[in-house]
Design a protein around this motif. Structure first.
Motif, PDB file in Angstrom:
ATOM      1  N   ARG A  66       0.833  -1.211   0.000  1.00 30.98           N
ATOM      2  CA  ARG A  66       0.000   0.000   0.000  1.00 30.98           C
ATOM      3  C   ARG A  66       0.861   1.251   0.000  1.00 30.98           C
ATOM      4  NH1 ARG A  66      -3.621  -0.718   5.055  1.00 30.98           N
ATOM      5  NH2 ARG A  66      -1.580  -1.265   5.856  1.00 30.98           N
ATOM      6  N   SER A  67       2.011   1.213   0.650  1.00 29.62           N
ATOM      7  CA  SER A  67       2.863   2.404   0.717  1.00 29.62           C
ATOM      8  C   SER A  67       3.619   2.658  -0.588  1.00 29.62           C
ATOM      9  CB  SER A  67       3.846   2.296   1.885  1.00 29.62           C
ATOM     10  OG  SER A  67       4.680   1.165   1.724  1.00 29.62           O
ATOM     11  N   ARG A  68       4.053   1.596  -1.252  1.00 24.54           N
ATOM     12  CA  ARG A  68       4.808   1.755  -2.498  1.00 24.54           C
ATOM     13  C   ARG A  68       3.936   1.656  -3.743  1.00 24.54           C
ATOM     14  NH1 ARG A  68       8.081  -2.106   0.197  1.00 24.54           N
ATOM     15  NH2 ARG A  68       7.451  -3.603  -1.359  1.00 24.54           N
ATOM     16  N   GLY A  69       2.717   1.119  -3.583  1.00 20.69           N
ATOM     17  CA  GLY A  69       1.826   0.967  -4.726  1.00 20.69           C
ATOM     18  C   GLY A  69       2.341  -0.023  -5.754  1.00 20.69           C
ATOM     19  N   GLU A  70       2.900  -1.143  -5.274  1.00 20.51           N
ATOM     20  CA  GLU A  70       3.432  -2.156  -6.190  1.00 20.51           C
ATOM     21  C   GLU A  70       3.398  -3.532  -5.534  1.00 20.51           C
ATOM     22  OE1 GLU A  70       7.376  -0.713  -6.915  1.00 20.51           O
ATOM     23  OE2 GLU A  70       8.185  -1.620  -5.100  1.00 20.51           O
ATOM     24  N   TYR A  71       3.527  -4.564  -6.368  1.00 18.91           N
ATOM     25  CA  TYR A  71       3.587  -5.933  -5.871  1.00 18.91           C
ATOM     26  C   TYR A  71       4.967  -6.194  -5.301  1.00 18.91           C
ATOM     27  CZ  TYR A  71      -0.703  -6.490  -8.477  1.00 18.91           C
ATOM     28  OH  TYR A  71      -1.978  -6.335  -8.944  1.00 18.91           O
ATOM     29  N   TRP A  72       5.000  -7.061  -4.287  1.00 18.41           N
ATOM     30  CA  TRP A  72       6.287  -7.517  -3.769  1.00 18.41           C
ATOM     31  C   TRP A  72       6.194  -8.987  -3.403  1.00 18.41           C
ATOM     32  CZ3 TRP A  72       6.765  -8.634   1.638  1.00 18.41           C
ATOM     33  CH2 TRP A  72       5.697  -8.181   2.436  1.00 18.41           C
ATOM     34  N   VAL A  73       7.222  -9.715  -3.774  1.00 16.88           N
ATOM     35  CA  VAL A  73       7.336 -11.127  -3.447  1.00 16.88           C
ATOM     36  C   VAL A  73       8.165 -11.218  -2.177  1.00 16.88           C
ATOM     37  CG1 VAL A  73       8.172 -13.388  -4.200  1.00 16.88           C
ATOM     38  CG2 VAL A  73       7.202 -11.782  -5.872  1.00 16.88           C
ATOM     39  N   LYS A  74       7.589 -11.824  -1.147  1.00 21.44           N
ATOM     40  CA  LYS A  74       8.276 -11.919   0.136  1.00 21.44           C
ATOM     41  C   LYS A  74       9.626 -12.593  -0.054  1.00 21.44           C
ATOM     42  CE  LYS A  74       8.565 -11.639   4.615  1.00 21.44           C
ATOM     43  NZ  LYS A  74       8.915 -10.355   5.189  1.00 21.44           N
ATOM     44  N   GLY A  75      10.682 -11.906   0.372  1.00 20.08           N
ATOM     45  CA  GLY A  75      12.028 -12.456   0.301  1.00 20.08           C
ATOM     46  C   GLY A  75      12.799 -12.096  -0.945  1.00 20.08           C
ATOM     47  N   GLU A  76      12.151 -11.421  -1.884  1.00 21.13           N
ATOM     48  CA  GLU A  76      12.819 -11.082  -3.146  1.00 21.13           C
ATOM     49  C   GLU A  76      14.090 -10.264  -2.918  1.00 21.13           C
ATOM     50  OE1 GLU A  76      10.634 -10.574  -7.265  1.00 21.13           O
ATOM     51  OE2 GLU A  76      10.539  -8.730  -6.090  1.00 21.13           O
ATOM     52  N   THR A  77      14.053  -9.354  -1.964  1.00 18.35           N
ATOM     53  CA  THR A  77      15.248  -8.559  -1.683  1.00 18.35           C
ATOM     54  C   THR A  77      15.944  -8.994  -0.398  1.00 18.35           C
ATOM     55  OG1 THR A  77      13.900  -6.861  -0.610  1.00 18.35           O
ATOM     56  CG2 THR A  77      14.409  -6.529  -2.933  1.00 18.35           C
ATOM     57  N   SER A  78      15.193  -9.511   0.571  1.00 19.36           N
ATOM     58  CA  SER A  78      15.771  -9.875   1.875  1.00 19.36           C
ATOM     59  C   SER A  78      16.310 -11.304   1.924  1.00 19.36           C
ATOM     60  CB  SER A  78      14.719  -9.730   2.975  1.00 19.36           C
ATOM     61  OG  SER A  78      13.705 -10.713   2.820  1.00 19.36           O
ATOM     62  N   GLY A  79      15.797 -12.170   1.064  1.00 17.20           N
ATOM     63  CA  GLY A  79      16.148 -13.583   1.136  1.00 17.20           C
ATOM     64  C   GLY A  79      15.315 -14.354   2.141  1.00 17.20           C
ATOM     65  N   HIS A  80      14.367 -13.685   2.797  1.00 12.75           N
ATOM     66  CA  HIS A  80      13.508 -14.310   3.794  1.00 12.75           C
ATOM     67  C   HIS A  80      12.185 -14.715   3.141  1.00 12.75           C
ATOM     68  CE1 HIS A  80      15.829 -11.837   7.033  1.00 12.75           C
ATOM     69  NE2 HIS A  80      16.576 -12.735   6.445  1.00 12.75           N
ATOM     70  N   HIS A  81      12.237 -15.807   2.428  1.00  6.05           N
ATOM     71  CA  HIS A  81      11.139 -16.258   1.575  1.00  6.05           C
ATOM     72  C   HIS A  81       9.991 -16.914   2.340  1.00  6.05           C
ATOM     73  CE1 HIS A  81      13.553 -15.580  -2.015  1.00  6.05           C
ATOM     74  NE2 HIS A  81      14.563 -16.059  -1.320  1.00  6.05           N
ATOM     75  N   GLN A  82       8.834 -16.916   1.684  1.00  6.34           N
ATOM     76  CA  GLN A  82       7.672 -17.672   2.152  1.00  6.34           C
ATOM     77  C   GLN A  82       7.228 -18.596   1.024  1.00  6.34           C
ATOM     78  OE1 GLN A  82       4.828 -14.681   3.335  1.00  6.34           O
ATOM     79  NE2 GLN A  82       5.742 -14.460   5.346  1.00  6.34           N
ATOM     80  N   ALA A  83       7.514 -19.882   1.172  1.00 10.76           N
ATOM     81  CA  ALA A  83       7.045 -20.890   0.223  1.00 10.76           C
ATOM     82  C   ALA A  83       5.629 -21.272   0.642  1.00 10.76           C
ATOM     83  CB  ALA A  83       7.957 -22.104   0.232  1.00 10.76           C
ATOM     84  N   VAL A  84       4.678 -21.068  -0.233  1.00  9.16           N
ATOM     85  CA  VAL A  84       3.270 -21.267   0.101  1.00  9.16           C
ATOM     86  C   VAL A  84       2.899 -22.738  -0.005  1.00  9.16           C
ATOM     87  CG1 VAL A  84       0.900 -20.649  -0.525  1.00  9.16           C
ATOM     88  CG2 VAL A  84       2.715 -18.928  -0.622  1.00  9.16           C
ATOM     89  N   LYS A  85       2.412 -23.281   1.106  1.00 12.46           N
ATOM     90  CA  LYS A  85       1.966 -24.671   1.168  1.00 12.46           C
ATOM     91  C   LYS A  85       0.483 -24.793   0.864  1.00 12.46           C
ATOM     92  CE  LYS A  85       5.968 -26.214   2.577  1.00 12.46           C
ATOM     93  NZ  LYS A  85       6.759 -27.141   1.780  1.00 12.46           N
ATOM     94  N   SER A  86      -0.325 -23.834   1.351  1.00 10.26           N
ATOM     95  CA  SER A  86      -1.756 -23.838   1.069  1.00 10.26           C
ATOM     96  C   SER A  86      -2.308 -22.425   1.194  1.00 10.26           C
ATOM     97  CB  SER A  86      -2.520 -24.785   2.008  1.00 10.26           C
ATOM     98  OG  SER A  86      -2.516 -24.282   3.327  1.00 10.26           O
ATOM     99  N   VAL A  87      -3.460 -22.220   0.538  1.00  9.42           N
ATOM    100  CA  VAL A  87      -4.157 -20.937   0.576  1.00  9.42           C
ATOM    101  C   VAL A  87      -5.609 -21.222   0.938  1.00  9.42           C
ATOM    102  CG1 VAL A  87      -4.839 -18.893  -0.738  1.00  9.42           C
ATOM    103  CG2 VAL A  87      -2.652 -20.017  -1.242  1.00  9.42           C
ATOM    104  N   SER A  88      -6.109 -20.532   1.962  1.00  7.95           N
ATOM    105  CA  SER A  88      -7.501 -20.689   2.396  1.00  7.95           C
ATOM    106  C   SER A  88      -8.139 -19.319   2.543  1.00  7.95           C
ATOM    107  CB  SER A  88      -7.573 -21.401   3.747  1.00  7.95           C
ATOM    108  OG  SER A  88      -6.976 -22.671   3.687  1.00  7.95           O
TER     109      SER A  88
END
Length: 114
Positions: A59-81
Motif C-alpha cells: 500500500r505504501s509503495r503501490g506495487e507488488y512484492w514477493v516476500k524475500g525477493e530482496t531480503s532472502g527471507h522467503h515464504q514458500a506457500v503450502k496452502s491458501v484458504s
C-alpha cells in the motif's frame, strides 16, 4: 464457501475492501505460528497461487512484492484458504528467515499488550 473451489471462483467470491484489497495472514504451516499480515489484491493472490511464492500488494509503495525477493527471507506457500466471511486470506507457508522487516521471526515479537 465450504470445501474446495477453483481458485478463480474463490477470488471472484472474495469481499475486497474499497481499495480492492483483502488482508492476508501468513502462518508457519507446521507450527501454527502467526508470522505477519499483509495485503493482497486479486492479482497478488493469482500470482501467489501460480508461483507458490507469497506475493503481496504494498500500500505504501503501490506495487507488488514477493516476500524475500530482496531480503532472502522467503515464504514458500503450502496452502491458501479463505475465511468463513470471504474477507481474509490465510497462507500456510514455510518461512525462511525473519518474516518481519525489523528482522524478527514474526511481526508480533515483543508487542504483547495484554
Amino acid at each position: 464457501m465450504e470445501g474446495r473451489q477453483t481458485s478463480e471462483d474463490a477470488i471472484a467470491d472474495l469481499a475486497f475492501n474499497a481499495e480492492g484489497l483483502v488482508p492476508a495472514i501468513a502462518q508457519q504451516h507446521d507450527t501454527g505460528e502467526v508470522l505477519m499480515l499483509a495485503w493482497m489484491d486479486a492479482e497478488a493472490l493469482r500470482r501467489t497461487i501460480a508461483t507458490r511464492k507469497a506475493t503481496y500488494w504494498s500500500r505504501s509503495r503501490g506495487e507488488y512484492w514477493v516476500k524475500g525477493e530482496t531480503s532472502g527471507h522467503h515464504q514458500a506457500v503450502k496452502s491458501v484458504s479463505i475465511d468463513c466471511d470471504g474477507d481474509t486470506v490465510l497462507l500456510q507457508v514455510e518461512q525462511t528467515g525473519a518474516a518481519c522487516h525489523t528482522g524478527t521471526r514474526t511481526c508480533f515479537t515483543g508487542r504483547q499488550i495484554a
